[in-house]
Scaffold this motif. Structure first.
Motif, PDB file in Angstrom:
ATOM      1  N   ASP A   1       0.843  -1.200   0.000  1.00 31.44           N
ATOM      2  CA  ASP A   1       0.000   0.000   0.000  1.00 31.44           C
ATOM      3  C   ASP A   1       0.880   1.252   0.000  1.00 31.44           C
ATOM      4  OD1 ASP A   1      -2.334  -1.432   0.037  1.00 31.44           O
ATOM      5  OD2 ASP A   1      -2.463  -1.458   2.229  1.00 31.44           O
ATOM      6  N   TYR A   2       0.433   2.264  -0.747  1.00 30.06           N
ATOM      7  CA  TYR A   2       1.130   3.545  -0.805  1.00 30.06           C
ATOM      8  C   TYR A   2       0.123   4.673  -0.573  1.00 30.06           C
ATOM      9  CZ  TYR A   2       5.078   1.117  -3.007  1.00 30.06           C
ATOM     10  OH  TYR A   2       6.130   0.276  -3.271  1.00 30.06           O
ATOM     11  N   THR A   3       0.587   5.739   0.045  1.00 28.64           N
ATOM     12  CA  THR A   3      -0.195   6.978   0.151  1.00 28.64           C
ATOM     13  C   THR A   3       0.687   8.123  -0.308  1.00 28.64           C
ATOM     14  OG1 THR A   3       0.482   7.286   2.450  1.00 28.64           O
ATOM     15  CG2 THR A   3      -1.611   6.148   2.068  1.00 28.64           C
ATOM     16  N   ALA A   4       0.038   9.192  -0.752  1.00 32.83           N
ATOM     17  CA  ALA A   4       0.770  10.354  -1.239  1.00 32.83           C
ATOM     18  C   ALA A   4       0.773  11.434  -0.164  1.00 32.83           C
ATOM     19  CB  ALA A   4       0.134  10.889  -2.512  1.00 32.83           C
ATOM     20  N   SER A   5       1.940  11.976   0.092  1.00 27.49           N
ATOM     21  CA  SER A   5       2.060  13.047   1.088  1.00 27.49           C
ATOM     22  C   SER A   5       1.669  14.383   0.475  1.00 27.49           C
ATOM     23  CB  SER A   5       3.500  13.098   1.609  1.00 27.49           C
ATOM     24  OG  SER A   5       4.400  13.326   0.545  1.00 27.49           O
ATOM     25  N   GLN A   6       1.770  15.427   1.251  1.00 26.66           N
ATOM     26  CA  GLN A   6       1.485  16.802   0.831  1.00 26.66           C
ATOM     27  C   GLN A   6       0.046  16.963   0.372  1.00 26.66           C
ATOM     28  OE1 GLN A   6       4.398  17.951  -2.094  1.00 26.66           O
ATOM     29  NE2 GLN A   6       6.121  17.601  -0.701  1.00 26.66           N
TER      30      GLN A   6
ATOM     31  N   ILE B   1      -5.337   7.522  -5.074  1.00 26.77           N
ATOM     32  CA  ILE B   1      -6.158   7.497  -6.280  1.00 26.77           C
ATOM     33  C   ILE B   1      -7.321   6.558  -6.023  1.00 26.77           C
ATOM     34  CG2 ILE B   1      -6.209   6.906  -8.731  1.00 26.77           C
ATOM     35  CD1 ILE B   1      -3.290   7.479  -8.866  1.00 26.77           C
ATOM     36  N   THR B   2      -8.524   7.038  -6.111  1.00 23.62           N
ATOM     37  CA  THR B   2      -9.710   6.210  -5.924  1.00 23.62           C
ATOM     38  C   THR B   2     -10.612   6.365  -7.133  1.00 23.62           C
ATOM     39  OG1 THR B   2     -10.959   7.954  -4.838  1.00 23.62           O
ATOM     40  CG2 THR B   2      -9.564   6.569  -3.427  1.00 23.62           C
ATOM     41  N   ALA B   3     -11.714   5.651  -7.116  1.00 27.40           N
ATOM     42  CA  ALA B   3     -12.648   5.750  -8.237  1.00 27.40           C
ATOM     43  C   ALA B   3     -13.254   7.152  -8.317  1.00 27.40           C
ATOM     44  CB  ALA B   3     -13.763   4.710  -8.084  1.00 27.40           C
ATOM     45  N   ASP B   4     -13.297   7.872  -7.181  1.00 29.47           N
ATOM     46  CA  ASP B   4     -13.902   9.206  -7.187  1.00 29.47           C
ATOM     47  C   ASP B   4     -12.960  10.273  -7.719  1.00 29.47           C
ATOM     48  OD1 ASP B   4     -16.228   8.172  -6.105  1.00 29.47           O
ATOM     49  OD2 ASP B   4     -15.480   8.411  -4.043  1.00 29.47           O
TER      50      ASP B   4
ATOM     51  N   TRP C   1       4.579  13.557  -9.081  1.00 30.43           N
ATOM     52  CA  TRP C   1       3.490  13.187  -8.176  1.00 30.43           C
ATOM     53  C   TRP C   1       3.796  11.854  -7.487  1.00 30.43           C
ATOM     54  CZ3 TRP C   1      -0.303   9.304  -8.100  1.00 30.43           C
ATOM     55  CH2 TRP C   1      -1.406   9.549  -7.273  1.00 30.43           C
ATOM     56  N   LEU C   2       4.340  10.888  -8.261  1.00 24.63           N
ATOM     57  CA  LEU C   2       4.646   9.582  -7.688  1.00 24.63           C
ATOM     58  C   LEU C   2       5.814   9.646  -6.700  1.00 24.63           C
ATOM     59  CD1 LEU C   2       4.270   7.296 -10.835  1.00 24.63           C
ATOM     60  CD2 LEU C   2       2.761   7.385  -8.853  1.00 24.63           C
TER      61      LEU C   2
END
Length: 548
Positions: A166-171, A176-179, A210-211
């Motif tokens: 699992d990864y999350t983006a900081s800042q 990324i979700t379906a929404d 971004w990544l």
């Protein structure tokens, strides 16, 4: 679809068919020349299936359908072939050939008609009505055992536990979700109500930035039940690895050594003394083996009259021992006869057939032997440098294949095909070398003009059993080069994480055995390079001691 790949498939299948047909005609025994057509069909297409299975790996690499962009947003480098469907067909056909067609044809080809010599095609025993009936009975028994084995394992061990990071983006960017998928840098304009992969566009510098903000937040496990063809592939690969680790490891060292020995032991002009000594030795060996053959026949007849004609699967210990002793004696006798015939042919090539002997054959063996030494050493070094270390010390052959693809892709594909087919040849060579040195099973050498269909079918089953281990080994060894292949997704993700089997794949048990046996074989053959059978005197002594 890429027309180059379509043409390559057609040409490859054509070469396999022509080569298999020529191989069959060139090696078949004259007794089978105008009969046994159905077994010949099974053998021919069995060899084609084995060759196609191995050659599908470089085709899969060239197809690149494992690349996510092939779903519709970046298809420039995609071949368009449905390799997943082709692999599924192969995964089904191999068990059909190994457990259905080849056993049935073997039972039918070697069945005893009972009263055939008396002029009827039926046995006096009503249970054994004919060759076809007897073969069907044996085949049904095989299918019941194999079917129960496959079905039982599929319903108990077909779940793959795939680890997912699992990864999350900081800042404040978020996941990324379906929404929010369409608001990310490269995920479309948000006008559609549902997300599809083909709406993606190739990555841009903004995506890389971004990544770069992504952080690991943990690992989860997804449990996925693999489909039936994929599980069959796993099971066939697992079973085949026991044979490939043994025979392939032996052949990796034995193949180049035997080719070099074929040059060093090439026929030479004999002086009168050497001629007389060799001729006398061959005559003595012939006489001794004739006596051994007569003793074996007499012993078999005596055991049959006494009701001791045993089977290896009998519940009676005495019958099992009788069958085991008879089998060992027969295997030793066949081995001695084979080596006698080989020495006789070499003697003829140096004497009466000297004028018709092609002097280029030893030099061709030398050239092939030197090439084989190079390929074997490259395989050994590649496994040590790339497969075993984590992370790999260097990409080694992967870098060479990628470099070839940059200026002429066909060379990279052909190089991979060469390395994979070489492993199949090593397996066949290792099986024969093991059989000629140890009395554990009947040897089935491929001799031009002297090979019966039973030997063809044995070797066909062997290469089919070793084909999937070769593919699995190749996709692991060339993981960087074949990163976008479909087989990499099947073997490297689903099969790699199957319950029970994952320990074998992740621990490299079979690969360690493969390399270890190749080292042991090389040392052993350097000490004892020549194949030597038990002498006729030794075989007679064993038979006499058993009867006393």
């Amino acid at each position: 679809m890429n027309p180059f790949l379509i043409v390559s498939m057609a040409v490859g299948l054509g070469i396999l068919l022509i080569g298999g047909f020529y191989f069959l005609v060139y090696y078949q025994h004259p007794d089978d020349r105008n009969e046994a057509y159905i077994p010949k069909f099974v053998v021919l297409f069995g060899f084609v299936l084995a060759g196609a299975t191995v050659l599908m790996f470089p085709l899969d690499v060239a197809n690149n359908e494992g690349y996510a962009g092939c779903q519709g947003y970046d298809t420039e480098f995609c071949g368009g072939l449905d390799m997943e469907l082709l692999w599924s067909i192969v995964f089904i056909l191999i068990p059909v050939w190994v457990f259905c067609l080849i056993p049935f044809m073997t039972f039918y080809y070697e069945a005893d008609d009972g009263m055939l010599m008396a002029g009827t095609a039926y046995s006096p025993n009503p249970v054994r009505r004919s060759r076809l009936g007897e073969a069907l009975c044996y085949q049904i028994f095989v299918l019941m055992i194999v079917g129960a084995f496959f079905v039982g394992l599929y319903f108990t061990l077909s779940d793959a536990k795939i680890p997912v990071q699992d990864y999350t983006a900081s800042q404040g960017i978020g996941l990324i979700t379906a929404d929010n998928a369409f608001t990310s840098p490269s995920l479309g304009d948000g006008n559609s109500s549902s997300f599809k992969v083909n709406m993606l566009v190739p990555m841009r510098p903004s995506d890389e930035a971004w990544l770069s903000n992504m952080e690991e937040t943990g690992e989860e496990t997804i449990v996925l039940q693999v489909d039936i063809p994929t599980f069959f592939a796993n099971l066939m690969a697992w079973l085949g690895w026991f044979l490939f680790a043994l025979f392939g490891g032996i052949g990796l060292a034995a193949l180049p050594i035997d080719l070099i020995l074929a040059y060093t032991n090439r026929p030479r002009v004999l002086d009168p003394v050497e001629y007389a000594e060799i001729q006398l030795n061959l005559r003595e060996r012939v006489n001794e083996l004739v006596e051994v053959g007569e003793m074996l026949k007499m012993e078999r007849d005596e055991r049959a009259q006494m009701g001791l004609k045993g089977t290896l699967f009998s519940f009676d210990a005495e019958r099992r021992k009788a069958a085991r002793d008879e089998r060992q004696a027969l295997i030793g006798f066949k081995q001695a006869v084979f080596l006698l015939e080989k020495d006789t042919e070499d003697f003829k090539a140096a004497t009466v057939s000297r004028d018709s002997y092609n002097p280029l054959i030893p030099y061709a063996s030398l050239f092939l032997g030197l090439c084989s030494i190079g390929i074997s050493l490259l395989w050994f070094a590649h496994v040590i440098l790339y497969v075993f270390p984590s992370p790999p010390l260097m990409t080694f052959l992967n870098e060479y294949f990628v470099w070839f693809d940059q200026w002429f892709p066909l060379f990279g594909v052909l190089s991979v095909a060469l390395f994979t087919l070489y492993l199949l040849l090593c397996a066949v060579k290792g099986c024969f070398k093991f059989g000629i040195r140890f009395f554990l099973f009947h040897i089935h050498p491929m001799i031009p003009g002297k090979t019966y269909m039973s030997s063809f079918m044995f070797n066909t089953a062997l290469v089919l059993l070793c084909a999937l281990p070769v593919v699995q080994f190749s996709q692991l060894a060339f993981a960087d080069y074949g990163a976008y292949s479909e087989i990499r997704q099947l073997f490297g993700v689903q099969i790699q994480n199957l319950e029970f089997f994952s320990w074998f794949w992740e621990s490299y048990i079979f690969i360690y055995a493969f390399l270890g046996l190749s080292v042991v074989t090389a040392l052993y053959l350097f000490c004892k390079p020549k194949d030597q059978a038990a002498s006729g005197k030794e075989l007679k002594k064993r038979l006499v001691s058993r009867r006393s």
